[in-house]
Design a protein around this motif. Structure first.
Motif, mmCIF file in Angstrom:
data_model
loop_
_atom_site.group_PDB
_atom_site.id
_atom_site.type_symbol
_atom_site.label_atom_id
_atom_site.label_comp_id
_atom_site.label_asym_id
_atom_site.label_seq_id
_atom_site.Cartn_x
_atom_site.Cartn_y
_atom_site.Cartn_z
ATOM 1 N N ASP A 131 0.806 -1.224 0.000
ATOM 2 C CA ASP A 131 0.000 0.000 0.000
ATOM 3 C C ASP A 131 0.838 1.272 0.000
ATOM 4 N N GLY A 132 2.152 1.133 0.113
ATOM 5 C CA GLY A 132 3.030 2.286 0.090
ATOM 6 C C GLY A 132 3.144 3.033 1.406
ATOM 7 N N ARG A 133 2.620 2.434 2.461
ATOM 8 C CA ARG A 133 2.703 3.119 3.760
ATOM 9 C C ARG A 133 4.056 2.909 4.431
ATOM 10 N N VAL A 134 4.786 1.880 4.003
ATOM 11 C CA VAL A 134 6.185 1.706 4.392
ATOM 12 C C VAL A 134 6.992 1.477 3.117
ATOM 13 N N ARG A 135 8.264 1.856 3.171
ATOM 14 C CA ARG A 135 9.125 1.698 1.993
ATOM 15 C C ARG A 135 9.855 0.370 1.990
ATOM 16 N N ALA A 136 10.062 -0.208 3.172
ATOM 17 C CA ALA A 136 10.741 -1.503 3.276
ATOM 18 C C ALA A 136 10.312 -2.154 4.583
ATOM 19 N N ILE A 137 10.374 -3.487 4.621
ATOM 20 C CA ILE A 137 9.983 -4.221 5.819
ATOM 21 C C ILE A 137 11.073 -5.217 6.182
ATOM 22 N N GLY A 138 11.060 -5.618 7.443
ATOM 23 C CA GLY A 138 12.066 -6.578 7.877
ATOM 24 C C GLY A 138 11.764 -7.101 9.256
ATOM 25 N N VAL A 139 12.781 -7.664 9.880
ATOM 26 C CA VAL A 139 12.627 -8.322 11.173
ATOM 27 C C VAL A 139 13.827 -7.972 12.052
ATOM 28 N N SER A 140 13.734 -8.379 13.299
ATOM 29 C CA SER A 140 14.809 -8.141 14.254
ATOM 30 C C SER A 140 14.905 -9.341 15.184
ATOM 31 N N ASN A 141 16.123 -9.768 15.450
ATOM 32 C CA ASN A 141 16.387 -10.868 16.381
ATOM 33 C C ASN A 141 15.858 -12.222 15.885
#
Length: 293
Positions: A131-141
């Motif tokens: 939807d373009g509300r974030v430019r990139a996604i990911g995770v942590s740990n």
């Protein structure tokens, strides 16, 4: 070279050194962010669980730096996992930050005890990306086994996995898995601060190898460690509220470590984690409500 960037697997560019605000009190966060941006940082990393997203946003606004020039990264907490809950968590974070779009949104922990909720939360991130509300996604740990499971059961390969990584804890197996899938390794506690307060027998700041390399370059051990991350292709998130340290941590673009020096730092790995085992993070132990915006 201070404007150098790393390119994520979806072509979004990320400044490699970001200011971290973990455990930074809200009343100190705004000034730290403002000072970092004045010095030249263009990347700030926060999280819903840190309780200072609002102050990060205020620091960005007070800095006078245009919003589009600042890479804003934050993380959703486990209490907001699940599809609809994660979508709402984005609204809470964006509202506190005072932004319409978040540059990089991560799941803060894998929540292995309820991985169904983790998967649903990640699918919400995929929707936000679409939807373009974030430019990139990911995770942590996310450790190798859990990251592999996520890759098997979702559509979008995470752009980033932010993990504890410093000379004494290098997670080489995990880094190899990241390289295989085009995931950027991002280091929290990148200069081993956790080794100085985590009860370990020795601190990276006093390590003879790092001290000697620092002496050879007229730099500090912290700067040597950050340079090591940069030359090995990682993003690093050092944290400080002291103006002199914030500046020091950014002064890493004017020297280069030799192959021999990089190899010497690579050889310092102890395999000992300083932070909590990600599998120990459960709703029962660490669940907490994240306030509305």
């Amino acid at each position: 070279m201070s404007d150098a960037t790393l390119t994520l697997n979806n072509a979004v560019e990320l400044p490699p050194i970001g200011l971290g605000v973990f455990q930074t009190p809200p009343d100190a966060t705004t000034s730290a962010v403002e000072e970092a941006l004045r010095i030249g940082y263009r990347h700030v990393d926060t999280a819903a669980a840190y309780g200072n997203e609002r102050e990060v946003g205020e620091g960005i606004r007070r800095s006078g730096v245009a919003r589009e020039e600042v890479f804003v990264e934050t993380k959703l907490w486990i209490s907001d996992y699940g599809y609809d809950a994660a979508l709402h968590a984005f609204d809470k974070s964006a509202g506190k930050l005072g932004v319409e779009q978040i540059d990089l949104l991560l799941l803060h922990q894998p929540l292995t005890s309820r991985f169904d909720l983790t998967l649903d939360a990640y699918r919400a991130l995929e929707t936000l990306l679409s939807d373009g509300r974030v430019r990139a996604i990911g995770v942590s740990n996310f450790m190798p086994e859990v990251l592999t499971r996520l890759l098997d059961e979702t559509s979008v390969v995470p752009a980033v996995n932010q993990v504890e990584l410093h000379p004494y804890f290098q997670q080489k197996e995990l880094q190899a898995l990241h390289a295989q899938h085009g995931i950027l390794t991002q280091a929290w506690s990148p200069i081993g601060g956790i080794t100085s307060y985590g009860g370990g027998e020795k601190s990276t700041f006093d390590d003879p190898t790092l001290v000697e390399i620092a002496r050879e370059h007229g730099k500090s051990p912290a700067q040597v460690m950050l340079r090591w991350h940069l030359q090995e292709g990682r993003s690093a998130i050092p944290k400080s509220v002291k103006a002199v340290r914030i500046a020091e941590n950014f002064g890493v673009f004017d020297f280069e470590l030799s192959p021999e020096q990089l190899a010497a730092i690579d050889g310092l790995d102890t395999g000992v984690r300083g932070g909590p085992d990600p599998d120990s993070i459960t709703l029962e132990n660490y669940g907490m409500p994240i306030p509305e915006a």
